[in-house]
Structure formats: structure tokens, C-alpha cells
Design a protein around this motif. Structure first.
Motif, PDB file in Angstrom:
ATOM      1  N   SER A 368     -56.484  75.428  23.247  1.00 22.96           N
ATOM      2  CA  SER A 368     -54.665  74.998  23.232  1.00 22.96           C
ATOM      3  C   SER A 368     -55.564  76.020  24.853  1.00 22.96           C
ATOM      4  CB  SER A 368     -54.219  75.989  23.110  1.00 22.96           C
ATOM      5  OG  SER A 368     -54.507  77.193  22.477  1.00 22.96           O
ATOM      6  N   PRO A 369     -54.839  75.748  25.887  1.00 25.67           N
ATOM      7  CA  PRO A 369     -54.550  77.213  27.509  1.00 25.67           C
ATOM      8  C   PRO A 369     -54.873  78.422  27.492  1.00 25.67           C
ATOM      9  CG  PRO A 369     -53.139  74.687  27.680  1.00 25.67           C
ATOM     10  CD  PRO A 369     -53.245  75.562  25.929  1.00 25.67           C
ATOM     11  N   PHE A 370     -54.255  78.871  25.614  1.00 30.99           N
ATOM     12  CA  PHE A 370     -53.840  80.469  25.633  1.00 30.99           C
ATOM     13  C   PHE A 370     -55.100  80.368  24.319  1.00 30.99           C
ATOM     14  CE2 PHE A 370     -51.808  83.627  23.976  1.00 30.99           C
ATOM     15  CZ  PHE A 370     -52.483  84.892  24.415  1.00 30.99           C
ATOM     16  N   SER A 371     -56.070  80.782  24.403  1.00 29.04           N
ATOM     17  CA  SER A 371     -56.448  81.766  23.371  1.00 29.04           C
ATOM     18  C   SER A 371     -56.456  83.283  23.252  1.00 29.04           C
ATOM     19  CB  SER A 371     -58.527  81.703  23.505  1.00 29.04           C
ATOM     20  OG  SER A 371     -58.524  82.097  24.526  1.00 29.04           O
ATOM     21  N   ALA A 419     -55.205  94.042  20.248  1.00 34.48           N
ATOM     22  CA  ALA A 419     -54.844  92.423  21.146  1.00 34.48           C
ATOM     23  C   ALA A 419     -55.256  91.976  22.023  1.00 34.48           C
ATOM     24  CB  ALA A 419     -53.550  91.959  20.843  1.00 34.48           C
ATOM     25  N   ASP A 420     -56.615  90.969  22.295  1.00 31.30           N
ATOM     26  CA  ASP A 420     -56.393  90.240  23.365  1.00 31.30           C
ATOM     27  C   ASP A 420     -56.664  88.661  23.960  1.00 31.30           C
ATOM     28  OD1 ASP A 420     -58.925  91.448  25.729  1.00 31.30           O
ATOM     29  OD2 ASP A 420     -59.377  89.192  25.257  1.00 31.30           O
ATOM     30  N   GLY A 421     -55.687  88.497  24.472  1.00 37.08           N
ATOM     31  CA  GLY A 421     -55.758  87.174  25.036  1.00 37.08           C
ATOM     32  C   GLY A 421     -55.628  86.577  26.059  1.00 37.08           C
ATOM     33  N   THR A 422     -56.619  85.379  26.717  1.00 37.29           N
ATOM     34  CA  THR A 422     -56.750  84.759  27.910  1.00 37.29           C
ATOM     35  C   THR A 422     -55.944  83.315  28.016  1.00 37.29           C
ATOM     36  OG1 THR A 422     -59.133  85.283  27.192  1.00 37.29           O
ATOM     37  CG2 THR A 422     -58.726  83.631  29.482  1.00 37.29           C
ATOM     38  N   TYR A 423     -55.367  82.966  29.245  1.00 35.89           N
ATOM     39  CA  TYR A 423     -54.483  82.120  29.017  1.00 35.89           C
ATOM     40  C   TYR A 423     -55.121  81.474  30.701  1.00 35.89           C
ATOM     41  CZ  TYR A 423     -49.852  79.339  30.680  1.00 35.89           C
ATOM     42  OH  TYR A 423     -49.268  78.052  31.280  1.00 35.89           O
ATOM     43  N   ALA A 424     -55.043  79.894  30.836  1.00 42.17           N
ATOM     44  CA  ALA A 424     -55.621  79.317  31.800  1.00 42.17           C
ATOM     45  C   ALA A 424     -54.624  79.171  32.822  1.00 42.17           C
ATOM     46  CB  ALA A 424     -56.288  78.214  31.220  1.00 42.17           C
TER      47      ALA A 424
END
Length: 757
Positions: A368-371, A419-424
Motif C-alpha cells: 500500500s502507499p502507507f507502510s 512508531a515509524d511510517g512512510t507515506y507515498a
């Protein structure tokens, strides 16, 4: 930051040529994508810097990654050798430990006394002290060196970065890798690695290493014994069980035993004179009444369980580490006389550390765009250090103060969540945000008493001679606080942009911290405050469409506060150390990494770093200077308080680079592979006062390997430090008022036979 012309030219050459990619022709966890049908080009590298498998070129972090086969070709025997191929990485040999410095961030600690700001991980398991960070095995899959603070995903004590060693998992096929080598200094090394499936769901592997350097690089002039010998025996294995298609459980065991004086056989620094009038007697000559030694036994057991769900993977990592190390050294590195002020300082210690850790992590899939990744970490460490400190004794005459035995302990409890997140944001734009909260509690305990058995000891132990943490003393009428808690929030933000198919740029901000703590063998030394580093970095990663050239670069700026330092110079007590915070520094620099694969079988690599690391605020410093010789003063140094703002940080070379060439040629006689590297580091200082200097030096390594066609056998001749550079791997203002240095390895060479199937 000023860059002089020779440095600027060298950096430009490095940028046009190649990279840390000594590593970056390396392979991922299990497979490498072939570059092209022609056999030319640069292979993909998969790394786990973000706690998930990703293409190195897509990770917005400055990373050096080294495959196990690459390390073998380069003659890298252990983690101790990594600075030879990693610009910006330095290591200080100290007792049984290896103290790493990355981009000028590090600590001149020793043994088990403190955790370091450049952390070491082994298969995802945090190794708590410098003594656990050095090992030699032939089952290494990959080593990743992450530059800059990693305080979100990896947490405490990663202010400067981390070194992550990933070892091979058992495979579905039977495989064996065995080798034997012999070199000068009567050095024998035997390695074995074997992997086999035990059933459809169970597989196992085992690795063993034995190294015996029977002849020392030098000698002890006083005793006539060999100096700088080394012996290591280790075995480790994994049992991998897949009870279902979505479940993987790995049990790992590690045992290692070393015996060496290479981290503590010091000598009076070149050009200096010891307090007893002795000077430097030769490149690899020490001069001490007793031979130093350091032994260490490590036992590590870990259990890693991974469960895949439709939306994420849950990983549990449980670890137990047991380290033991008896050590003896002359802490002042001289013979000494039974006269106050000229005595040698004898230092014996028995160190033990028992550590338990548990980490739980839930990581989303990458479809998904958000990992994202969320996790929790618990850490529990009990360290005990018993020290014996006494002066020179000749017959019934002993110098110095009352011999002291200190039995100290430090207990550490740490909990954290992250917590860590990457959003396209778009198909080519990615935003990463991360946060971690850590709570560390540390407690010191113990007792110090006169050491019996010496003429100048106290036969009975009156209350006035016994000290414990928390007791009142001059300047601290209530004693030091023996139980402290440090709470810290760390975070990161990264924006990455793909500007072409194989070109991307990024900008990042990261905050890391190293927990405060005690000096466990100095009961009048208050706990230090945590040190904090704020890092700003911009960079790009690029590769040509034909994969013939890969060029990465980054520029960074650090604000480094409350830096923790350790000193043996006054006001530290004789034979003891003082742990303190050293105000503030600014660090800025440029990294350039590249790889060039212009023809089949030929790879050119290079990496370079320009670094400016200086204190901007250091009012409570200590400056040292040689004492004027005359009368009862035979040598040594004295100290005065001073302001150290504007001085360079220790172990921070202004310029460092690595150049390499690898050429493989297939002939009717078999495959021939030539490999050579030149690692250079400009001058560094050992102490914040910048008095003792290590001049710049090169370490040139080379090997030639022959492998018959259609055969698992190979034969290699190798040489390390071929130009015979003489340099120190440790040094500084030592105890007893003596300048000391610990030399690095001289020229070594040998032959190695290997068989693989």
C-alpha cells in the motif's frame, strides 16, 4: 567548512571514480539481481536499515553495506577491520573492547564500563558494550554501517549510528565452506561453515573459527616475553523451523573465547618520556614489569519468531548475553620505580555482564502507499566490575597510595515504544515520520576497601577506609544520587523524491540520544546526563540505466550536546577514570560513495569523507603538557584547567577515503581474481585537548585468488598493510601522568586454501 585544494581534488577524484561500495558490489540477504546478460554492471543490494528489506538505492540514509564474500576478498577478518574500508569510521582499541567512532561521534570508553554511542547489532540483537562487538566468523551474510543517529527504529545509544552484522540462515540445500590459512607471526586460522536441511520444515547451520597468532608483533623489553599475540575460538549455530507457510522461528547460539594483549599492550607515546624516565623503545616494544593480558568469554542465545499476517508481520526477538573478562594491565604503560610520582599503576579487573532483552515489532506489508512499523523494547542489564589498583612494588617497598579493591555494579532497566511510517504522497514522493519514547533507569552499588597482601595496604579495614556509593564526601555532603532515571523522546522526518528512474534525492532530520549513566568503579563520580544529537542531512543516490556507474553523496550537519567523555588525567584519581559531560560540538561534512563497472569482471570502487568536527562550548576542559625534566621530575605530563572550545573532537579525521579495484579473469587454467584496497585517514587527535596526534596513514591490502574451473577449491595469497604503515589504534593522556599509544597491526601476509560446495 574550508576544504583545501589537495582534499578537494581527492574528493573530486573519488566522486568521479567510485565508493564505500567496496560493499556495494555486494549481495542482498539471499539473492542478487544480475546486472545484465553481458556479465557487466552493478548488482542490486538489499538492506534492512529501516527494519524491513529494501533496495539500498531507495533508502534515504547514508549506508555502507558489505557482503560476506566481499569481506573475504578484501581480507577483512573481523569487525575490527571495518575502518580500513569505511571512510568516517574509526575504532579505538581499548582493553577487550572496540570503541567505534562514526563521523566524529564516539567515546573513549573501556571494557564493560559504559555503552557506546555507535551501537552494534547481531542479527537484530543489540550488543550492549564494546567488549561484545568484535568477532570473526565466515558465516557473515552482510554488514551494514548506518551513519547518523538511529534513535527512532533502533533507539538508545545510536547517537552516531550503528553497525549491524547479519549472519546466514540455514538453507534448503546442503552446503559447506571450509578454509585454512597460515601467515607470518606463526598465524593459523581455521574456518568451517555447514548448513543442512533436517526435514521439510527444519534446517540447521553451524560456523566455527579458530585463530592463533602464536608469535607477537613485538616484545616486552622488561620480561622478554612476546607482545601483541592473539587467540580466538568461537562457534555459533542456527536452528530454523518453519511450522507453517507464514511462520518462521530461528534459535541462535553463539560462543566465543579470546585471549590477547593487542588492546592493552601500550607503550610510551613516540616522542614522550614516562614519569619514571623511560621513553619509547621501538615500534612494537612495551616495557612493563608484568605481561598484560585480556581474556573474554561471550555466550549469546537468541530466539526470533516471525509470523506473517495478511496485512503485517509480527516479529519477536528475545536475547540473553553473558560476558566475562578477566584483565590485567599496567595502566601507566611504564616500568615504574617505588617512588611516589614515578610509580607504574597496576590495574587488574574482573568484568561480568548479563543482559536480557525483548523486542516486539509489527511491520506492515509494502503493497500500500502507507507502510508502517510499531514496536516495543525492554532491556535489562546487570554489570559487575571488580578492580584492583596498586603501585609499583619492588621487594618490600611499594609506591603510591593504599592499594584499593573496588567491587562496583551498575544495573540498567530500559523500556521504549516506537512508531515509524512512510507515506507515498505521489508515486515519486515519500514522507517518513517516526517517533520513539525511552525511559532508562540506572542504579549503582558496590564497595571499595583496601586491597590486602601489599606492604602499604591497611591490614584491618577501618570504617574510614571503606567507601560506598551515596556516602558523603567533599563537595557532595549528601553523596551522589545512586538511582537515576532518564526519559527521552527521539524522532525523525525524511522527505524523499525520485527525480528519475534510478535517481532520487532526500532531506532528513534525526534526533538521537545516548543515555546517561554511572562510572561503576568510581563512587564519587555522579551520573552523567544523556547526550543528544540533532542531525540534518541532504543527499542523493543515483545509478546509470546500464548499471555501469553508481554515485551517492550526502552532506550533513550535527548539533551535538552534553557529550560524554572519559579521562584518566587529573582530576581523575590515580588508577581511576572520570566520566563527565563535555558541553557542545558542531559536526559537518560530506560523504561521497561510488562504484564503476566499466567492463566484464572489473569493478572500481571508492568512498571519501570530508569532516569538520569541533567543540563550540567546552569551559571545563583539561589541558596537558610535558613536565619540565629536572630534579625528582624524570618525565610525564602535568595538567591545568582550560577552555577547549574550537578544538577538534577525538578520532575525527578531516579527510578519509577508500579506493579499491577488483578484477576477475577466467582462463583455461581457472578463474583468477585480484583485489586491492587503499584505506587512508588523515591525522587525528586522541584527547579533546588536541596535544597527542596520530599522523595520517594508509592501509593497503591485496589478494590474488585462483579457482580451478568447475571446482569448489580455491587458493589465495594475501597481504595486509603491505606498505608497513606504523600507526596507533589507541592513545592519549594515560594514568600516572604518562602519554601512551597502542600500535595497530604491522604488515601481515599468508596463504589460504578454501573448499566450498
Amino acid at each position: 567548512m574550508k576544504i583545501n585544494q589537495p582534499i578537494g581534488i581527492s574528493l573530486l577524484i573519488a566522486g568521479l571514480w567510485s565508493s564505500t561500495a567496496l560493499a556495494q558490489v555486494s549481495a542482498p540477504d539471499s539473492t542478487s539481481a544480475p546486472a545484465a546478460d553481458t556479465g557487466t554492471g552493478i548488482e542490486e543490494i538489499i538492506v534492512t536499515a529501516n527494519r524491513r528489506s529494501e533496495n539500498l538505492q531507495k533508502v534515504p540514509i547514508s549506508i555502507a553495506a558489505f557482503e560476506g564474500s566481499t569481506l573475504t576478498r578484501l581480507g577483512i577478518q573481523s569487525t575490527n577491520d571495518l575502518p580500513q574500508i569505511t571512510p568516517g569510521l574509526s575504532q579505538n582499541r581499548s582493553i577487550v573492547g572496540i570503541n567505534a567512532y562514526l563521523r566524529g561521534v564516539g567515546q573513549n570508553s573501556a571494557g564493560y564500563t559504559t555503552e557506546l554511542p555507535v551501537a552494534t547489532y547481531l542479527d537484530g540483537l543489540y550488543l550492549p558494550n564494546a567488549a561484545a562487538a568484535a568477532f570473526s566468523f565466515n558465516n557473515i551474510q552482510r554488514i551494514e554501517v548506518l551513519k547518523g543517529p538511529q534513535g527512532t527504529l533502533y533507539g538508545r545509544n545510536t547517537t552516531g549510528g550503528l553497525i549491524h552484522v547479519i549472519t546466514k540462515d540455514p538453507g534448503d540445500d546442503v552446503s559447506v565452506d571450509a578454509s585454512a590459512s597460515y601467515g607470518n607471526y606463526d598465524t593459523t586460522q581455521l574456518n568451517f561453515y555447514g548448513s543442512t536441511p533436517l526435514s521439510d520444515t527444519l534446517a540447521a547451520n553451524i560456523a566455527a573459527v579458530y585463530i592463533n597468532q602464536a608469535d607477537g608483533w613485538g616484545r616486552n623489553a622488561f620480561t622478554g616475553s612476546e607482545a601483541y599475540t592473539f587467540e580466538d575460538f568461537g562457534v555459533q549455530g542456527k536452528l530454523l523451523w518453519r511450522p507453517g507457510p507464514d511462520t518462521k522461528i530461528t534459535l541462535r547460539g553463539f560462543y566465543d573465547r579470546t585471549n590477547s594483549d593487542q588492546g592493552l599492550g601500550g607503550q610510551i607515546y613516540r616522542g614522550s618520556v614516562g614519569a619514571d624516565g623511560t621513553g619509547n623503545l621501538g615500534e612494537y616494544v612495551i616495557n612493563e614489569r608484568r605481561d598484560p593480558f585480556a581474556k573474554q568469554t561471550q555466550i549469546i542465545v537468541s530466539l526470533k519468531a516471525e509470523q506473517n499476517f495478511d496485512f503485517a508481520t509480527l516479529t519477536s526477538t528475545t536475547g540473553y548475553i553473558n560476558n566475562k573478562s578477566p584483565v590485567f594491565l599496567i595502566q601507566s604503560y611504564n616500568v615504574g620505580n617505588p617512588v611516589a610520582g614515578q610509580s607504574a599503576i597496576n590495574f587488574g579487573l574482573d568484568q561480568t555482564a548479563k543482559t536480557f532483552s525483548q523486542e516486539l515489532q509489527l511491520a506492515s506489508d509494502s503493497s500500500s502507499p502507507f507502510s508502517w512499523i510499531v514496536g516495543a523494547f525492554y532491556y535489562h542489564d546487570n554489570t559487575r566490575i571488580v578492580t584492583n589498583v596498586y603501585g609499583t612494588c619492588v621487594d618490600a617497598v611499594c609506591a603510591g597510595a593504599v592499594p584499593i579493591e573496588t567491587d562496583g555494579s551498575q544495573k540498567t532497566r530500559s523500556v521504549s515504544g516506537y512508531a515509524d511510517g512512510t507515506y507515498a504522497i505521489t508515486p515519486t514522493t515519500r514522507l517518513t515520520l517516526g517517533v520513539r519514547y525511552t525511559s532508562d533507569t540506572k542504579r549503582i552499588g558496590g564497595i571499595a576497601t583496601p586491597l590486602p597482601g601489599f606492604p602499604n595496604s591497611v591490614p584491618a579495614f577501618p570504617a574510614s577506609q571503606v567507601t560506598q556509593p551515596g556516602q558523603p564526601f567533599s563537595g557532595f555532603p549528601d553523596g551522589i544520587d545512586t538511582d537515576v532515571t532518564f526519559n527521552k523522546l527521539t524522532y525523525r522526518a525524511i522527505i524523499a523524491q525520485d527525480v528519475a528512474e534510478d535517481v532520487n534525492v532526500y532531506a532528513s532530520y534525526n534526533r538521537g540520544f545516548k543515555s546517561g549513566g554511572f562510572n561503576p568503579v568510581a563512587f564519587t563520580n555522579p551520573a552523567t546526563k544523556p547526550e543528544v544529537l540533532d542531525a540534518f542531512e541532504i543527499g542523493f543516490k543515483s545509478r546509470t540505466a546500464d548499471r555501469l556507474l553508481q554515485l551517492n553523496a550526502s552532506a550533513f550537519y550535527y548539533i551535538y550536546k552534553d557529550i560524554q567523555l572519559r579521562t584518566t588525567a587529573p582530576p581523575a584519581p590515580p588508577g581511576g577514570t572520570l566520566l563527565f559531560n563535555a558541553a557542545k560540538a558542531h559536526i559537518k561534512g560530506i560523504d561521497v560513495d561510488a562504484v564503476l563497472a566499466p567492463a566484464e569482471g572489473l569493478t572500481l570502487t571508492a568512498a571519501a569523507e570530508v569532516l569538520n568536527a569541533k567543540y563550540v562550548d567546552f569551559p571545563g576542559g583539561v589541558c596537558s603538557a610535558p613536565r619540565a625534566i629536572g630534579g625528582d621530575v624524570l618525565g610525564g605530563y602535568g595538567t591545568t584547567p582550560c577552555v577547549l572550545a574550537g578544538r577538534r573532537l577525538p578520532q575525527a579525521p578531516e579527510f578519509s577515503y577508500t579506493l579499491g579495484v577488483n578484477y576477475a579473469l577466467e582462463t583455461e587454467l581457472g578463474l583468477f581474481e585480484f583485489n586491492a584496497t587503499d584505506g587512508y585517514k588523515s591525522h587525528v587527535f586522541w584527547e579533546p585537548n588536541n596535544r597527542l596526534r596520530q599522523d595520517g596513514f594508509h592501509v593497503v591490502n591485496a589478494s590474488l585468488t585462483w579457482k580451478p574451473l568447475d571446482s569448489g577449491f580455491s587458493l589465495q595469497v594475501y597481504g595486509r598493510n603491505l606498505t608497513g604503515s606504523y600507526y596507533y589504534t589507541g592513545g592519549g593522556d594515560g594514568a600516572g601522568g604518562n602519554d601512551f599509544g597502542i600500535p595497530g597491526a604491522p604488515r601481515t601476509y599468508g596463504v589460504k586454501a578454501r573448499y566450498q560446495f
